[in-house]
Design an enzyme around this catalytic site. Structure first.
Site, PDB file in Angstrom:
ATOM      1  N   TRP A 226       0.843  -1.211   0.000  1.00  0.00           N
ATOM      2  CA  TRP A 226       0.000   0.000   0.000  1.00  0.00           C
ATOM      3  C   TRP A 226       0.869   1.248   0.000  1.00  0.00           C
ATOM      4  O   TRP A 226       0.658   2.168  -0.799  1.00  0.00           O
ATOM      5  CB  TRP A 226      -0.923   0.008   1.223  1.00  0.00           C
ATOM      6  CG  TRP A 226      -1.813   1.228   1.249  1.00  0.00           C
ATOM      7  CD1 TRP A 226      -3.069   1.324   0.725  1.00  0.00           C
ATOM      8  CD2 TRP A 226      -1.494   2.526   1.779  1.00  0.00           C
ATOM      9  NE1 TRP A 226      -3.567   2.602   0.908  1.00  0.00           N
ATOM     10  CE2 TRP A 226      -2.622   3.364   1.550  1.00  0.00           C
ATOM     11  CE3 TRP A 226      -0.385   3.072   2.420  1.00  0.00           C
ATOM     12  CZ2 TRP A 226      -2.663   4.701   1.938  1.00  0.00           C
ATOM     13  CZ3 TRP A 226      -0.411   4.409   2.807  1.00  0.00           C
ATOM     14  CH2 TRP A 226      -1.538   5.210   2.573  1.00  0.00           C
ATOM     15  N   TYR A 230       1.172   4.044  -3.008  1.00  0.00           N
ATOM     16  CA  TYR A 230       0.794   5.427  -2.713  1.00  0.00           C
ATOM     17  C   TYR A 230       1.946   6.375  -3.051  1.00  0.00           C
ATOM     18  O   TYR A 230       1.732   7.442  -3.641  1.00  0.00           O
ATOM     19  CB  TYR A 230       0.409   5.551  -1.244  1.00  0.00           C
ATOM     20  CG  TYR A 230      -0.152   6.905  -0.862  1.00  0.00           C
ATOM     21  CD1 TYR A 230      -1.460   7.247  -1.180  1.00  0.00           C
ATOM     22  CD2 TYR A 230       0.622   7.829  -0.172  1.00  0.00           C
ATOM     23  CE1 TYR A 230      -1.978   8.486  -0.829  1.00  0.00           C
ATOM     24  CE2 TYR A 230       0.113   9.072   0.175  1.00  0.00           C
ATOM     25  CZ  TYR A 230      -1.196   9.393  -0.146  1.00  0.00           C
ATOM     26  OH  TYR A 230      -1.696  10.627   0.201  1.00  0.00           O
ATOM     27  N   ASP A 246      -6.643  -0.872  -0.265  1.00  0.00           N
ATOM     28  CA  ASP A 246      -7.032   0.354   0.440  1.00  0.00           C
ATOM     29  C   ASP A 246      -8.502   0.276   0.852  1.00  0.00           C
ATOM     30  O   ASP A 246      -9.387   0.051   0.026  1.00  0.00           O
ATOM     31  CB  ASP A 246      -6.811   1.560  -0.475  1.00  0.00           C
ATOM     32  CG  ASP A 246      -7.153   2.862   0.212  1.00  0.00           C
ATOM     33  OD1 ASP A 246      -6.268   3.407   0.894  1.00  0.00           O
ATOM     34  OD2 ASP A 246      -8.299   3.331   0.082  1.00  0.00           O
TER      35      ASP A 246
END
Length: 293
Positions: A226, A230, A246
């Site tokens: 994640w 990002y 997410d």
């Protein structure tokens, strides 16, 4: 003297969405956001200053103070990435609108952009601070880190701008977990990111494909998929970056029959390539608009 930089953008440009996204994540002391203004501190070529961005002309306008004139082209390039000025909203929107779930979202926000980052290391620290905590909590932690390790600035015209973000050197040498009263593993991850950013090759280099970038970032202890996706989405300007686990994305696709699994979301997102990052922004906007439970 302050310098003005024009930042043309292909229309439409959804300034309110960009402003709100940045406002919700503005680091105290570093960034200040108003209805028609985003301001932040910068450090370029050994000098410190500030930038202030407003919508105007055929896109955005930046006022830059405190840096040498020779640095303005580089600053302009960084600002174009930060505000996603080079996106082609018509092409992206037409592609995403082929998905029936995304079509009304694109129609409602045709100028939605993917917010970038002024600095890759700063964004990476912010992403780690956001692991398993709310956006507001991560922002408070970032503000505490800035107050403790950032470089204080002389008084600037912009209210609320007091520091430059800490350098990787300072962060690598600090006991981040103790400073922020946070789990030692997370503090160690921030220090590991600082060490990696000082090494060669730079993990935030723009000239790398998404798979390579994610692999390099996840090789840093404490950075999972994640966080890597990002960082790739915002700091590396990877338009196809996408974090399928997410929770906000999964909530946004819950039409009443339950959320999809990350695997199901990843399969559906195949049709959104190569603009999955923009699909994520549309879905995050849906999730942000939901009433709190």
């Amino acid at each position: 003297m302050p310098a003005s930089i024009a930042l043309p953008c292909r229309p439409p440009y959804d300034w309110p969405a960009m402003r709100d996204f940045l406002a919700g994540r503005a680091i105290p002391g570093i960034e200040a956001v108003g209805p028609d203004r985003y301001a932040r501190t910068i450090a370029v070529a050994g000098r410190t200053g500030s930038i202030a961005i407003t919508p105007g002309g055929d896109g955005l306008v930046a006022i830059v103070t405190g840096v040498a004139e020779a640095e303005l082209p580089g600053i302009a390039a960084r600002l174009r990435r930060l505000f996603d000025c080079d996106a082609d909203p018509a092409t992206i929107g037409a592609h995403l609108a082929t998905d029936p779930r995304l079509a009304p979202l694109v129609a409602a926000r045709p100028g939605l952009r993917v917010p970038g980052a002024w600095d890759g290391f700063e964004l990476g620290v912010r992403a780690i601070l956001g692991q398993q905590v709310s956006v507001a909590a991560a922002t408070r932690l970032a503000g505490r880190l800035v107050a403790e390790l950032g470089t204080p600035l002389p008084a600037l015209a912009e209210p609320g701008l007091t520091h430059v973000f800490p350098t990787a050197e300072r962060v690598a040498a600090a006991d981040v977990a103790q400073i922020l009263t946070m789990p030692r593993a997370r503090g160690a991850a921030i220090r590991a990111l600082a060490a990696a950013s000082l090494a060669e090759p730079d993990p935030f280099a723009l000239d790398q494909d998404l798979a390579t970038a994610v692999a390099r970032l996840t090789a840093i202890r404490g950075i999972g998929p994640w966080t890597a996706q990002y960082i790739a989405m915002r700091a590396l300007r990877a338009p196809d970056a996408f974090p399928p686990g997410d929770v906000g994305l999964l909530r946004a696709l819950d039409g009443g029959a339950g959320r999809p699994s990350p695997a199901e979301l990843l399969l559906r997102a195949e049709g959104w390539r190569p603009y999955r990052a923009y699909a994520a922004l549309h879905l995050w906007a849906v999730d942000a608009a939901r009433p709190a439970d």
